[in-house]
Design a protein around this motif. Sequence first.
Motif, short mmCIF file in Angstrom:
data_model
loop_
_atom_site.label_atom_id
_atom_site.label_comp_id
_atom_site.label_asym_id
_atom_site.label_seq_id
_atom_site.Cartn_x
_atom_site.Cartn_y
_atom_site.Cartn_z
N GLU A 529 0.74 -1.35 -0.11
CA GLU A 529 0.04 -0.12 0.02
C GLU A 529 0.96 1.38 0.05
OE1 GLU A 529 -3.43 0.57 0.32
OE2 GLU A 529 -3.70 -1.42 -0.70
N PHE A 530 1.98 1.36 0.96
CA PHE A 530 2.70 2.34 0.87
C PHE A 530 3.44 2.49 -0.50
CE2 PHE A 530 7.36 3.75 1.48
CZ PHE A 530 7.05 4.92 2.09
N LEU A 531 3.94 1.55 -1.09
CA LEU A 531 4.70 1.74 -2.38
C LEU A 531 3.64 2.47 -3.33
CD1 LEU A 531 6.91 0.22 -1.13
CD2 LEU A 531 7.39 -0.85 -3.34
N GLN A 532 2.24 1.82 -3.52
CA GLN A 532 1.23 2.44 -4.35
C GLN A 532 0.97 3.89 -4.20
OE1 GLN A 532 -2.43 0.05 -4.09
NE2 GLN A 532 -3.43 1.58 -5.06
N HIS A 533 1.02 4.48 -2.84
CA HIS A 533 0.69 5.76 -2.78
C HIS A 533 1.78 6.86 -2.81
CE1 HIS A 533 -3.17 3.73 -1.44
NE2 HIS A 533 -3.59 4.70 -2.05
N ALA A 534 3.15 6.20 -2.37
CA ALA A 534 3.87 7.14 -2.05
C ALA A 534 4.96 7.19 -2.98
CB ALA A 534 4.73 6.60 -0.76
N ASN A 535 5.16 6.12 -4.09
CA ASN A 535 6.03 6.19 -5.19
C ASN A 535 6.01 7.58 -6.02
OD1 ASN A 535 8.01 4.88 -6.58
ND2 ASN A 535 6.92 4.41 -8.16
N ASN A 536 7.36 8.15 -6.01
CA ASN A 536 7.72 9.03 -6.80
C ASN A 536 7.23 10.73 -6.22
OD1 ASN A 536 9.40 8.19 -9.05
ND2 ASN A 536 7.06 7.44 -9.92
N CYS A 566 -1.36 14.33 -0.47
CA CYS A 566 -0.27 13.31 -0.70
C CYS A 566 -0.90 12.05 -1.02
CB CYS A 566 0.44 13.22 0.87
SG CYS A 566 1.72 14.59 1.16
N GLN A 567 -2.13 11.72 -0.91
CA GLN A 567 -2.53 10.54 -1.33
C GLN A 567 -3.39 10.60 -2.84
OE1 GLN A 567 -3.50 7.40 2.40
NE2 GLN A 567 -5.20 8.66 1.50
N ASN A 568 -3.53 11.86 -3.27
CA ASN A 568 -3.86 11.88 -4.54
C ASN A 568 -2.98 11.39 -5.51
OD1 ASN A 568 -5.76 13.34 -3.29
ND2 ASN A 568 -5.14 15.42 -3.86
N PRO A 569 -3.38 11.08 -6.81
CA PRO A 569 -2.61 10.58 -7.93
C PRO A 569 -1.42 11.62 -8.27
CG PRO A 569 -4.89 10.70 -8.46
CD PRO A 569 -4.80 11.27 -7.21
N ILE A 570 -0.30 11.08 -8.60
CA ILE A 570 0.70 11.81 -9.02
C ILE A 570 0.69 12.94 -9.97
CG2 ILE A 570 1.82 10.18 -10.75
CD1 ILE A 570 3.78 11.93 -7.84
N TYR A 571 1.15 13.93 -9.66
CA TYR A 571 1.25 15.26 -10.73
C TYR A 571 1.83 14.85 -11.94
CZ TYR A 571 5.32 15.08 -7.82
OH TYR A 571 6.49 14.73 -7.28
N THR A 572 1.38 15.60 -12.84
CA THR A 572 1.69 15.29 -14.27
C THR A 572 2.94 16.30 -14.78
OG1 THR A 572 0.01 16.35 -15.22
CG2 THR A 572 -0.33 13.89 -14.94
N ASP A 573 3.09 17.30 -14.17
CA ASP A 573 3.88 18.49 -14.70
C ASP A 573 4.40 19.24 -13.39
OD1 ASP A 573 1.78 20.09 -13.78
OD2 ASP A 573 1.12 20.32 -15.78
#
Length: 599
Positions: A529-536, A566-573
Amino acid sequence: MRSSFKGVDVTKVSLGMLKNIFVELLCIFVIVIFMKEFLGITGDSPYGINLYEVIRILWRSAPVIFLYLVFRLFGLRVIFSLYIIALVFGLLSFINEKKLALTGQPLSYNDIVAGSNISLASKYLSSSNILLCVGVILTGILMLFLDSRLKIHKASKTVVSLLLIPTMLMAFSAYSSAFKVLPDWLVEKVSVLTNKYDVYYVSWDWPGNVKRHGLPLHLIQTSLRLSVPDLHKDELNNYYSLRDQYIKGEPKNKTVIFILCESCWYDDNNFKDLYQPLMDNGFTAMRATSPHYGAGTANIEFEMLTGLPSTSKHLSGIIYQEYVDTFKDNADSFASVLKRKGYITFAAHNNSRSFWRRDDVYRKFDFDEFVDITQMGDVPVDIAKNKKPWQWQADDILLYRSALKKLRERQGQPLFMNLITMGTHGPYQYLNDSGETVYKYEVAESISRLTSFAQEVQRVDKDAVIIVYGDHKPALNKYFYEHNVMPHDIFSTVGDKDEDFNFKLSASPLDFGDVPVFVKSNDKSAVSEFLQHANNKPYFCVAALVDKYFVNSGMFAVNYTQHHGCQNPIYTDYSGYQSLINSVPSWVYAASLFDNIPQ
């Protein structure tokens, strides 16, 4: 007929005054040209030569002119004054170029005044630098001798004082808001003028600030950090309301260890095999986005300990150094909140305890104990005798030995550890290459020490959680360029040495901030779970999600960012990255670090 007034030859006085003004203005012109054309440290001039640009150039050059006029006011003559100016700002320019090349960040006021930085800076000195310093001193003595012999133009204190007043106002305009005695209309007028002539302080973008305004003005501006955020009544009520929601449940693990791995980095094509021992011993890898390159370690540690962004619009500079004196006692950190829940809190760093003022910071963050290099004893003889001549750093075996001692002494109490390694710290000497041989050797040795430490930790507590994070990429500029680690177009200059490489102003953490994080925990579901939400994600988000899945400390900031970005999807730019960084409001900083709020 020569005019006179009560025996004073007015014509002679006027001619003398005009001569003095001409000489001083000529010297000021020489200074501006020298700073601009030869040192290139007074900022860009994209507007062409007009009255606006003349004022702007003088404003950016004001700190240099101010210093020259002070020398003249105190009786130094022209040649020696100009020589000292050239020497001081030539040296600052040289240091700034080195720091920019190696770290991506320019020189700041605190770099100059913080004595703890001198020991590290000395590692970059060479014999040619030392010989140059000797030559500079001898030349200065010669200049002083010539001035005393030739007696070139003794200063008129009246003229110098008249020139000094407007120069001082421009040079120290950044301080207008700091002096509470100044009327509001005057402060507002200064603000309007600094914006009009584009000399306002860009505190959140130091490389850009130097490029636009020049190094001398930048040094003045960085001597005045951003104000400590305020906490208003409505914000305090909001804090209380949210805190009641966040503080619930007990911590999840009895042993939590954070390890900042100095300059630790790899990707699929470079250095990956060096970190395989961690994978073989149960660590899982992911990536994070560091706000810095080549340096800035203290800010990354700040993000991991507090769950707050270090490069937002609310604070500036190296947070430890800029704000430690204003931190409240028991400021929110993993150490302070876990200590209130019965944890022993321990920090160790195999370097000086005063470096980046960690001794003061850790006291404010409520660590029970901080062990530095002076308390760690000696490296075992069989290891010390095999050290390479370029290994100036303290061996990480000292760090882990101290940590294991504390771990075995805890007598069953829960424990939080914060460890800062040193074994892989740059610079990395070139051995007929671009520094990779030295870097590989040091990483291999450091990871060996870390792997052995992790094995010993698990013998004491098999359920211990260990978070290892690389603070930033190593300053292997030439190697990275040659191996296409970063896009070539983010460099404004390249060359044969690491110091020859400089980032363009447009370069961002999305270009240079990719770094590894390693997690060891027996809770495989939590790891997944951590890797899924924290990566990058940025490090303050990594801290927030470490807390959610492995700690459950109850710290306000990490809970806030879990629910606000911080739990939102990763930014794109980069715009999305900046929005996330600046999404933490100022009152969260105030409540966490500065304002004493009843628990």
